[in-house]
Design a protein around this motif. Structure first.
Motif, PDB file in Angstrom:
ATOM      1  N   GLN A   1      29.499  33.718 -14.018  1.00 36.80           N
ATOM      2  CA  GLN A   1      28.573  32.681 -13.599  1.00 36.80           C
ATOM      3  C   GLN A   1      27.197  33.298 -13.382  1.00 36.80           C
ATOM      4  O   GLN A   1      27.068  34.467 -13.062  1.00 36.80           O
ATOM      5  CB  GLN A   1      29.043  32.019 -12.303  1.00 36.80           C
ATOM      6  CG  GLN A   1      30.304  31.228 -12.471  1.00 36.80           C
ATOM      7  CD  GLN A   1      30.660  30.475 -11.192  1.00 36.80           C
ATOM      8  OE1 GLN A   1      29.970  30.560 -10.186  1.00 36.80           O
ATOM      9  NE2 GLN A   1      31.741  29.734 -11.241  1.00 36.80           N
ATOM     10  N   ARG A   2      26.204  32.478 -13.551  1.00 33.42           N
ATOM     11  CA  ARG A   2      24.828  32.909 -13.344  1.00 33.42           C
ATOM     12  C   ARG A   2      24.500  32.842 -11.856  1.00 33.42           C
ATOM     13  O   ARG A   2      24.905  31.932 -11.159  1.00 33.42           O
ATOM     14  CB  ARG A   2      23.899  31.981 -14.120  1.00 33.42           C
ATOM     15  CG  ARG A   2      22.437  32.323 -13.975  1.00 33.42           C
ATOM     16  CD  ARG A   2      21.592  31.400 -14.827  1.00 33.42           C
ATOM     17  NE  ARG A   2      21.921  31.526 -16.242  1.00 33.42           N
ATOM     18  CZ  ARG A   2      21.309  32.360 -17.072  1.00 33.42           C
ATOM     19  NH1 ARG A   2      20.356  33.138 -16.636  1.00 33.42           N
ATOM     20  NH2 ARG A   2      21.641  32.397 -18.344  1.00 33.42           N
TER      21      ARG A   2
ATOM     22  N   VAL B   1      35.348  34.666  -7.620  1.00 31.96           N
ATOM     23  CA  VAL B   1      34.930  33.868  -8.768  1.00 31.96           C
ATOM     24  C   VAL B   1      35.808  34.246  -9.948  1.00 31.96           C
ATOM     25  O   VAL B   1      35.994  35.428 -10.238  1.00 31.96           O
ATOM     26  CB  VAL B   1      33.443  34.129  -9.096  1.00 31.96           C
ATOM     27  CG1 VAL B   1      33.022  33.366 -10.329  1.00 31.96           C
ATOM     28  CG2 VAL B   1      32.578  33.757  -7.911  1.00 31.96           C
TER      29      VAL B   1
END
Length: 64
Positions: A10-11, A6
């Motif tokens: 990000q959640r 990633v």
């Protein structure tokens, strides 16, 4: 097939049983962590690094 890394923050969200959350909250308090997110992230990262290291390590026999 592994996913690519990633590139940004990000959640992550997931559902857990109330009893499991209670255990995690208790462990968070006992560990003196700043909060549940800190505790879970630290714990998961430690376990992930250990798994990756164990997977990447080559163990040779004496014959090798």
């Amino acid at each position: 097939m592994p996913r690519s890394a990633v590139s940004d923050s990000q959640r992550m969200s997931f559902r857990i049983k109330p009893a499991d959350k209670a255990v995690i909250l208790r462990a968070t308090q006992l560990a003196g962590a700043a909060g549940i997110t800190d505790f879970v992230l630290r714990t998961v990262l430690d376990a992930s690094r250990e798994i990756i290291e164990r997977n990447d390590r080559i163990i040779l026999s004496e014959r090798d």
